[in-house]
Design a protein around this motif. Structure first.
Motif, PDB file in Angstrom:
ATOM      1  N   GLN A   1       0.830  -1.211   0.000  1.00  0.00           N
ATOM      2  CA  GLN A   1       0.000   0.000   0.000  1.00  0.00           C
ATOM      3  C   GLN A   1       0.856   1.249   0.000  1.00  0.00           C
ATOM      4  OE1 GLN A   1      -2.463  -0.396   3.477  1.00  0.00           O
ATOM      5  NE2 GLN A   1      -4.315  -0.233   2.286  1.00  0.00           N
ATOM      6  N   THR A   2       1.796   1.282   0.935  1.00  0.00           N
ATOM      7  CA  THR A   2       2.680   2.439   1.054  1.00  0.00           C
ATOM      8  C   THR A   2       3.478   2.626  -0.225  1.00  0.00           C
ATOM      9  OG1 THR A   2       2.911   1.692   3.331  1.00  0.00           O
ATOM     10  CG2 THR A   2       4.247   3.541   2.678  1.00  0.00           C
ATOM     11  N   PHE A   3       3.993   1.515  -0.771  1.00  0.00           N
ATOM     12  CA  PHE A   3       4.775   1.566  -2.000  1.00  0.00           C
ATOM     13  C   PHE A   3       3.956   2.110  -3.159  1.00  0.00           C
ATOM     14  CE2 PHE A   3       6.210  -0.553  -5.926  1.00  0.00           C
ATOM     15  CZ  PHE A   3       7.495  -0.018  -5.996  1.00  0.00           C
ATOM     16  N   ILE A   4       2.746   1.591  -3.332  1.00  0.00           N
ATOM     17  CA  ILE A   4       1.861   2.038  -4.423  1.00  0.00           C
ATOM     18  C   ILE A   4       1.514   3.515  -4.245  1.00  0.00           C
ATOM     19  CG2 ILE A   4      -0.460   1.780  -5.405  1.00  0.00           C
ATOM     20  CD1 ILE A   4      -0.165  -1.274  -4.695  1.00  0.00           C
ATOM     21  N   LEU A   5       1.236   3.912  -3.005  1.00  0.00           N
ATOM     22  CA  LEU A   5       0.913   5.306  -2.711  1.00  0.00           C
ATOM     23  C   LEU A   5       2.076   6.224  -3.086  1.00  0.00           C
ATOM     24  CD1 LEU A   5      -1.453   6.882  -1.358  1.00  0.00           C
ATOM     25  CD2 LEU A   5      -0.095   6.839   0.726  1.00  0.00           C
TER      26      LEU A   5
ATOM     27  N   ILE B   1       2.153   9.102  -6.010  1.00  0.00           N
ATOM     28  CA  ILE B   1       2.499  10.492  -5.691  1.00  0.00           C
ATOM     29  C   ILE B   1       3.654  10.960  -6.573  1.00  0.00           C
ATOM     30  CG2 ILE B   1       3.479  12.002  -3.899  1.00  0.00           C
ATOM     31  CD1 ILE B   1       1.814  10.281  -1.861  1.00  0.00           C
ATOM     32  N   LEU B   2       4.682  10.115  -6.712  1.00  0.00           N
ATOM     33  CA  LEU B   2       5.830  10.480  -7.544  1.00  0.00           C
ATOM     34  C   LEU B   2       5.433  10.684  -9.000  1.00  0.00           C
ATOM     35  CD1 LEU B   2       8.635   8.167  -6.092  1.00  0.00           C
ATOM     36  CD2 LEU B   2       8.487  10.649  -5.916  1.00  0.00           C
TER      37      LEU B   2
ATOM     38  N   GLY C   1       5.746  14.181 -10.902  1.00  0.00           N
ATOM     39  CA  GLY C   1       6.507  14.235 -12.152  1.00  0.00           C
ATOM     40  C   GLY C   1       5.680  14.794 -13.291  1.00  0.00           C
ATOM     41  N   ALA C   2       4.430  14.348 -13.402  1.00  0.00           N
ATOM     42  CA  ALA C   2       3.537  14.840 -14.455  1.00  0.00           C
ATOM     43  C   ALA C   2       3.258  16.326 -14.264  1.00  0.00           C
ATOM     44  CB  ALA C   2       2.244  14.039 -14.445  1.00  0.00           C
ATOM     45  N   GLY C   3       2.994  16.734 -13.029  1.00  0.00           N
ATOM     46  CA  GLY C   3       2.727  18.144 -12.739  1.00  0.00           C
ATOM     47  C   GLY C   3       3.920  19.027 -13.041  1.00  0.00           C
ATOM     48  N   ILE C   4       5.103  18.596 -12.634  1.00  0.00           N
ATOM     49  CA  ILE C   4       6.324  19.376 -12.862  1.00  0.00           C
ATOM     50  C   ILE C   4       6.602  19.500 -14.357  1.00  0.00           C
ATOM     51  CG2 ILE C   4       8.846  19.346 -12.560  1.00  0.00           C
ATOM     52  CD1 ILE C   4       8.247  18.092  -9.736  1.00  0.00           C
ATOM     53  N   SER C   5       6.480  18.405 -15.086  1.00  0.00           N
ATOM     54  CA  SER C   5       6.749  18.459 -16.522  1.00  0.00           C
ATOM     55  C   SER C   5       5.720  19.325 -17.241  1.00  0.00           C
ATOM     56  CB  SER C   5       6.808  17.062 -17.131  1.00  0.00           C
ATOM     57  OG  SER C   5       5.606  16.367 -16.905  1.00  0.00           O
TER      58      SER C   5
END
Length: 46
Positions: free
Chosen positions: A16-20, A24-25, A29-33
């Motif tokens: 769960q934590t990994f998928i979350l 988020i990453l 990344g999409a937002g920054i690009s």
């Protein structure tokens, strides 16, 4: 396997934590690009 199955599975606390974190990453990344593309395309239009 659906997302609901992944999140309700007893083994999934680490997954769960990994998928979350991955989601988020990817979102960041999409937002920054997207911001980057907007900033670089604006001066060319003027």
């Amino acid at each position: 396997m659906t997302l609901l199955e992944i999140f309700s599975a007893p083994i999934a606390s680490g997954a769960q934590t990994f998928i979350l974190i991955v989601c988020i990453l990817i979102g960041l990344g999409a937002g920054i690009s997207l911001i980057d593309v907007k900033n670089t395309s604006e001066p060319k239009e003027k």
